[in-house]
Enzyme design. Structure first.
Site, PDB file in Angstrom:
ATOM      1  N   ARG A  58      26.647  41.807  50.142  1.00  0.00           N
ATOM      2  CA  ARG A  58      25.331  42.792  49.839  1.00  0.00           C
ATOM      3  C   ARG A  58      24.839  42.438  48.423  1.00  0.00           C
ATOM      4  NH1 ARG A  58      27.351  48.450  50.731  1.00  0.00           N
ATOM      5  NH2 ARG A  58      29.349  47.709  51.322  1.00  0.00           N
ATOM      6  N   GLU A  95      37.636  50.682  48.018  1.00  0.00           N
ATOM      7  CA  GLU A  95      37.639  52.007  48.444  1.00  0.00           C
ATOM      8  C   GLU A  95      38.494  52.242  49.995  1.00  0.00           C
ATOM      9  OE1 GLU A  95      33.835  54.037  48.863  1.00  0.00           O
ATOM     10  OE2 GLU A  95      34.896  55.856  48.890  1.00  0.00           O
TER      11      GLU A  95
HETATM   12  O1  LIG Z   1      33.874  48.864  43.619  1.00  0.00           O
HETATM   13  P1  LIG Z   1      34.414  48.726  44.785  1.00  0.00           P
HETATM   14  O2  LIG Z   1      35.424  49.651  45.160  1.00  0.00           O
HETATM   15  O3  LIG Z   1      35.197  47.382  44.596  1.00  0.00           O
HETATM   16  O4  LIG Z   1      33.588  48.508  45.883  1.00  0.00           O
HETATM   17  C1  LIG Z   1      32.092  47.917  45.933  1.00  0.00           C
HETATM   18  C2  LIG Z   1      32.049  46.695  46.772  1.00  0.00           C
HETATM   19  O5  LIG Z   1      32.227  47.479  48.036  1.00  0.00           O
HETATM   20  C3  LIG Z   1      31.024  46.736  48.833  1.00  0.00           C
HETATM   21  O6  LIG Z   1      31.579  45.685  49.508  1.00  0.00           O
HETATM   22  P2  LIG Z   1      32.153  45.222  50.905  1.00  0.00           P
HETATM   23  O7  LIG Z   1      33.570  44.735  50.527  1.00  0.00           O
HETATM   24  O8  LIG Z   1      32.245  46.692  51.708  1.00  0.00           O
HETATM   25  O9  LIG Z   1      31.838  44.000  51.572  1.00  0.00           O
HETATM   26  P3  LIG Z   1      30.288  43.706  51.873  1.00  0.00           P
HETATM   27  O10 LIG Z   1      29.425  43.331  50.653  1.00  0.00           O
HETATM   28  O11 LIG Z   1      30.360  42.505  52.683  1.00  0.00           O
HETATM   29  O12 LIG Z   1      29.462  44.814  52.868  1.00  0.00           O
HETATM   30  C4  LIG Z   1      29.937  46.640  47.872  1.00  0.00           C
HETATM   31  O13 LIG Z   1      28.992  45.761  48.460  1.00  0.00           O
HETATM   32  C5  LIG Z   1      30.684  46.421  46.689  1.00  0.00           C
HETATM   33  O14 LIG Z   1      30.960  44.524  46.867  1.00  0.00           O
HETATM   34  N1  LIG Z   2      31.004  54.533  49.973  1.00  0.00           N
HETATM   35  C1  LIG Z   2      30.511  53.145  49.786  1.00  0.00           C
HETATM   36  N2  LIG Z   2      29.134  53.272  50.438  1.00  0.00           N
HETATM   37  C2  LIG Z   2      28.673  51.702  50.313  1.00  0.00           C
HETATM   38  N3  LIG Z   2      29.275  50.750  49.893  1.00  0.00           N
HETATM   39  C3  LIG Z   2      30.507  50.769  49.260  1.00  0.00           C
HETATM   40  N4  LIG Z   2      31.222  50.088  48.846  1.00  0.00           N
HETATM   41  C4  LIG Z   2      32.331  50.699  48.240  1.00  0.00           C
HETATM   42  N5  LIG Z   2      32.457  51.820  48.780  1.00  0.00           N
HETATM   43  C5  LIG Z   2      30.952  52.146  49.208  1.00  0.00           C
END
Ligand SMILES: O=P(O)(O)OC[C@H]1O[C@H](OP(=O)(O)OP(=O)(O)O)[C@H](O)[C@@H]1O
Ligand SMILES: Nc1ncnc2[nH]cnc12
Length: 170
Positions: A58, A95
């Site tokens: 993202r 998370e």
């Molecule tokens: O601060 P943190 O606890 O590390 O979480 C934040 C990360 O989590 C989500 O990515 P995700 O790993 O869900 O992957 P995506 O972007 O491919 O959906 C978001 O886009 C951040 O990269």
């Molecule tokens: N709660 C949340 N919603 C969207 N993106 C996330 N990445 C990590 N935690 C998330």
């Protein structure tokens, strides 16, 4: 514009107990998308930036737009196994679960001033891993830059050594 009205809560995604912040409503609305992009460019202020990092997946929505406006290069930080050339890796907690990020070894020139962009700052593990990857290649992190942060997860604590800004806080 109240950008927060374009972010919706999805209960129990991707797993039970997680309230997922879904930014799809903001992305699909041309006025909100453009205004949020401009506001995120303004957040950079007078910082000179050589490279903008976008974190898969993202982080890729906005990072190339920021790089274009800042006349900087764009560098993808990708999930494990996606980058083809010589690379370095770092594993971090999320998370929900854990993951490994990678960056091409030749993507940062020593002394580069680097902006790290992602859509969400949650626990801070992802952004922290990206900062460490950049620093191990000799780059200087000038700003960690997010569309939104989740205050209750206190991700800024993990980023205490780095300047951090987000457009929205929940
Ligand atoms: O601060 P943190 O606890 O590390 O979480 C934040 C990360 O989590 C989500 O990515 P995700 O790993 O869900 O992957 P995506 O972007 O491919 O959906 C978001 O886009 C951040 O990269
Ligand atoms: N709660 C949340 N919603 C969207 N993106 C996330 N990445 C990590 N935690 C998330």
């Amino acid at each position: 514009m109240d950008f927060k009205t374009y972010v919706r809560d999805i209960q129990d995604f991707p797993e039970k107990g997680i309230v997922f912040k879904d930014i799809s409503p903001l992305l699909k609305d041309e006025r909100a998308f453009q205004a949020a992009t401009k506001a995120m460019i303004a957040m950079v202020g007078n910082n000179a930036v050589d490279k903008v990092i976008g974190i898969e997946s993202r982080g890729f929505f906005f990072a190339p737009l920021l790089a274009f406006e800042l006349s900087a290069g764009f560098v993808p930080v990708r999930k494990v196994g996606k980058l083809p050339a010589d690379k370095i890796s770092r594993t971090y907690a999320l998370e929900y679960g854990s993951d490994t990020l990678e960056i091409h070894s030749d993507s940062i020139t020593k002394g580069d001033r680097v902006l790290i962009h992602d859509d969400v700052l949650a626990t801070g593990g992802t952004a922290r891993a990206a900062c460490e990857l950049v620093e191990s290649l000799g780059g200087e992190v000038v700003l960690c830059h997010f569309l939104l942060e989740l205050d209750f997860l206190n991700g800024r604590r993990r980023l205490e050594n780095y300047p951090a800004k987000s457009l929205m806080a929940f």
